[in-house]
Design a protein around this motif. Structure first.
Motif, short mmCIF file in Angstrom:
data_model
loop_
_atom_site.label_atom_id
_atom_site.label_comp_id
_atom_site.label_asym_id
_atom_site.label_seq_id
_atom_site.Cartn_x
_atom_site.Cartn_y
_atom_site.Cartn_z
N ALA A 1 0.83 -1.21 0.00
CA ALA A 1 0.00 0.00 0.00
C ALA A 1 0.87 1.25 0.00
CB ALA A 1 -0.92 0.00 1.22
N ASP A 2 2.03 1.15 0.58
CA ASP A 2 2.96 2.29 0.66
C ASP A 2 4.36 1.76 0.39
OD1 ASP A 2 4.62 4.41 1.32
OD2 ASP A 2 3.42 5.02 3.05
N LYS A 3 4.94 2.15 -0.73
CA LYS A 3 6.26 1.65 -1.11
C LYS A 3 7.38 2.32 -0.33
CE LYS A 3 4.81 0.44 -5.81
NZ LYS A 3 4.68 -0.98 -5.49
N ASN A 4 7.06 3.39 0.39
CA ASN A 4 8.03 4.05 1.28
C ASN A 4 9.29 4.49 0.53
OD1 ASN A 4 8.90 5.10 3.74
ND2 ASN A 4 9.81 3.18 4.41
N LYS A 5 9.13 4.98 -0.68
CA LYS A 5 10.26 5.44 -1.49
C LYS A 5 10.48 6.94 -1.32
CE LYS A 5 11.03 1.43 -3.48
NZ LYS A 5 12.28 0.66 -3.23
N THR A 6 11.71 7.36 -1.51
CA THR A 6 12.04 8.78 -1.47
C THR A 6 12.04 9.34 -2.89
OG1 THR A 6 13.45 8.39 0.45
CG2 THR A 6 13.72 10.49 -0.70
N ASN A 7 11.40 10.48 -3.07
CA ASN A 7 11.36 11.15 -4.37
C ASN A 7 12.20 12.42 -4.30
OD1 ASN A 7 9.41 9.38 -5.64
ND2 ASN A 7 7.91 10.26 -4.23
N TYR A 8 12.98 12.66 -5.34
CA TYR A 8 13.84 13.84 -5.41
C TYR A 8 13.32 14.77 -6.50
CZ TYR A 8 16.74 10.57 -2.82
OH TYR A 8 17.19 9.66 -1.90
N ILE A 9 13.12 16.02 -6.15
CA ILE A 9 12.46 16.98 -7.04
C ILE A 9 13.31 18.25 -7.15
CG2 ILE A 9 10.35 18.31 -7.44
CD1 ILE A 9 9.07 16.26 -5.35
N GLU A 10 13.69 18.63 -8.36
CA GLU A 10 14.47 19.86 -8.53
C GLU A 10 13.54 21.07 -8.48
OE1 GLU A 10 17.81 22.00 -11.42
OE2 GLU A 10 16.92 20.06 -12.02
N VAL A 11 13.97 22.10 -7.78
CA VAL A 11 13.24 23.36 -7.73
C VAL A 11 14.17 24.47 -8.22
CG1 VAL A 11 11.62 22.69 -5.92
CG2 VAL A 11 13.84 23.65 -5.29
N PHE A 12 13.59 25.60 -8.56
CA PHE A 12 14.37 26.67 -9.19
C PHE A 12 14.12 28.00 -8.48
CE2 PHE A 12 13.24 23.36 -12.18
CZ PHE A 12 14.46 23.04 -12.76
N PRO A 13 14.68 28.15 -7.28
CA PRO A 13 14.46 29.39 -6.52
C PRO A 13 15.17 30.57 -7.17
CG PRO A 13 16.14 28.06 -5.47
CD PRO A 13 15.58 27.22 -6.58
N LYS A 14 14.68 31.76 -6.87
CA LYS A 14 15.31 32.99 -7.37
C LYS A 14 16.32 33.54 -6.38
CE LYS A 14 11.37 34.29 -10.27
NZ LYS A 14 10.33 35.33 -10.55
N THR A 15 16.22 33.13 -5.12
CA THR A 15 17.18 33.54 -4.10
C THR A 15 17.58 32.30 -3.31
OG1 THR A 15 15.42 34.04 -2.50
CG2 THR A 15 16.19 35.85 -3.91
N PHE A 16 18.71 32.40 -2.63
CA PHE A 16 19.23 31.25 -1.90
C PHE A 16 19.58 31.58 -0.45
CE2 PHE A 16 23.04 28.47 -0.96
CZ PHE A 16 22.30 27.33 -0.68
N VAL A 17 20.09 32.77 -0.20
CA VAL A 17 20.48 33.19 1.14
C VAL A 17 19.28 33.85 1.83
CG1 VAL A 17 22.05 34.61 2.51
CG2 VAL A 17 22.89 33.47 0.43
N ASN A 18 18.97 33.36 3.03
CA ASN A 18 17.79 33.85 3.75
C ASN A 18 18.19 34.62 5.00
OD1 ASN A 18 15.98 32.15 2.04
ND2 ASN A 18 17.04 30.50 3.12
N LYS A 19 17.58 35.74 5.23
CA LYS A 19 17.80 36.49 6.47
C LYS A 19 17.00 35.84 7.58
CE LYS A 19 17.65 41.08 8.58
NZ LYS A 19 18.99 40.89 9.16
N VAL A 20 17.63 35.59 8.71
CA VAL A 20 16.98 34.97 9.86
C VAL A 20 16.56 36.08 10.83
CG1 VAL A 20 17.23 33.36 11.78
CG2 VAL A 20 18.36 32.89 9.59
N ASN A 21 15.27 36.23 11.00
CA ASN A 21 14.76 37.32 11.83
C ASN A 21 14.55 36.93 13.29
OD1 ASN A 21 14.51 39.30 9.71
ND2 ASN A 21 12.75 38.14 8.94
N SER A 22 14.59 35.64 13.61
CA SER A 22 14.40 35.20 14.99
C SER A 22 15.61 35.60 15.83
CB SER A 22 14.20 33.69 15.05
OG SER A 22 13.09 33.30 14.27
N PRO A 23 15.43 36.39 16.90
CA PRO A 23 16.57 36.90 17.66
C PRO A 23 17.25 35.86 18.55
CG PRO A 23 14.51 37.59 18.67
CD PRO A 23 14.14 36.90 17.39
N ASP A 24 16.64 34.67 18.74
CA ASP A 24 17.20 33.69 19.67
C ASP A 24 17.83 32.49 18.97
OD1 ASP A 24 14.88 32.63 18.72
OD2 ASP A 24 13.99 32.17 20.66
#
Length: 356
Positions: free
Chosen positions: A41-64
């Motif tokens: 019922a569930d083959k438990n396989k991992t699927n790999y999917i390419e995505v195409f973001p426009k940015t990569f570096v993220n600013k982290v706003n959480s101060p802790d």
């Protein structure tokens, strides 16, 4: 662990995406049909999917959180750590926080190009960028894709301050790059080790590197002059909270210069995932662990208040805090962490600075 648990996975079921109106359910009729036909019922396989973001570096706003910028070559994580706070972020990609998080792995092949564009942009001032602010940059797919390695080459090329958080010994593959970065004091590595028990590791983090391999990683990095901090994150009362002193002692002997910790908090969909996992895998301890987690967060499994959410509150949290303080005083006394150096990058980016 029950024989009915899903092998090699942390989450034991899929969780409905809160942003979707419709819900997908597997009916008993379908399961009965699969059993009668001898099908899975569930083959438990991992699927790999390419995505195409426009940015990569993220600013982290959480101060802790302790970082200003993060970069994640992958979304979702095959390591399958059942407690992972990043599970909720998978919903923004249109997937679930449960099994989807472990079996729908998104990768960003254009990450190195986006990274170089960012750090060479006019206003960028060389702030430390931490790889794996969300999901592990050395998860299994990295062995094939080498996106993280290509990003590190960009960082070395520009002599840019870099942090890494991982629980995978695959990082040693890139020792050649890390050693060159260490000579410039532009690299700091954080190795996540939640337990010294392999049995606990298998339960909590089913597809991660073994504890033996992680301890060896700490030793090898340290021997090669690469600063290593160990993260005991998260500490889960009655599951690994008793290991603080022996764990700090062990990693200090191997060369770690610091140990940090967080107390588990089950934010968003993670509470349902963790509870389901606990009752299926450790039923004799589940109620006690869940009650003690809640005791650390004012009676709730989650706490979203900055500062307090990371270390918790109440008697159990205070005991953990004091035990960690004793451990660090006993085993890490005199060890220091040196701030990373951005001057190499700034001079390389703007050679005219050398005139002043």
């Amino acid at each position: 662990m029950s024989d009915s648990t899903l092998k090699g996975r942390g989450a034991q079921k899929n969780i409905h995406n809160r942003f979707f109106e419709n819900n997908h359910e597997v009916l008993d009729e379908y399961l009965n049909f699969c059993e009668a036909e001898g099908e899975e019922a569930d083959k438990n396989k991992t699927n790999y999917i390419e995505v195409f973001p426009k940015t990569f570096v993220n600013k982290v706003n959480s101060p802790d959180v302790g970082m200003g910028y993060s970069a994640n070559p992958y979304q979702g994580c095959e390591h399958g750590c059942v407690y992972c706070y990043a599970r909720n972020s998978h919903e923004y990609w249109g997937y679930g926080a449960g099994l989807d998080f472990e079996r729908k792995i998104l990768f960003k092949k254009n990450a190195p190009q986006l990274l170089e564009e960012k750090i060479t942009s006019k206003n960028w001032q060389g702030e430390t960028i931490v790889f794996s602010g969300n999901t592990d940059c050395y998860q299994p797919l990295e062995r094939k894709m080498e996106i993280t390695r290509k990003c590190l080459k960009v960082m070395l090329k520009w002599k840019h301050p870099t942090g890494i958080i991982t629980k995978n010994s695959l990082i040693l593959r890139d020792l050649d790059i890390l050693k060159e970065m260490a000579k410039l004091n532009i690299i700091s590595v954080n190795i996540s080790i939640t337990s010294l028990s392999e049995d606990t590791r298998r339960l909590l983090e089913p597809r991660t590197a073994s504890i033996k391999k992680r301890l060896k990683t700490v030793a090898v990095l340290s021997e090669n002059g690469i600063p290593v901090r160990v993260m005991m994150a998260p500490i889960i009362p009655s599951l690994n909270s008793h290991e603080i002193l022996p764990l700090v002692k062990r990693v200090a002997e191997l060369g770690a210069n610091d140990v940090s910790y967080t107390i588990v908090r089950l934010n968003g969909q993670i509470a349902e995932i963790f509870k389901d996992w606990a009752y299926k895998t450790i039923p004799d301890k589940a109620e006690r662990i869940l009650n003690q987690i809640a005791e650390c967060h004012g009676g709730n499994l989650n706490d979203s208040n900055w500062g307090r959410r990371i270390k918790g509150e109440g008697t159990i949290s205070e005991q953990i805090k004091n035990t960690m303080a004793i451990a660090k005083k006993r085993y890490l006394k005199g060890k220091t962490r040196v701030p990373l150096d951005a001057s190499h990058f700034l001079q390389l980016k703007n050679p005219q600075m050398k005139l002043f």
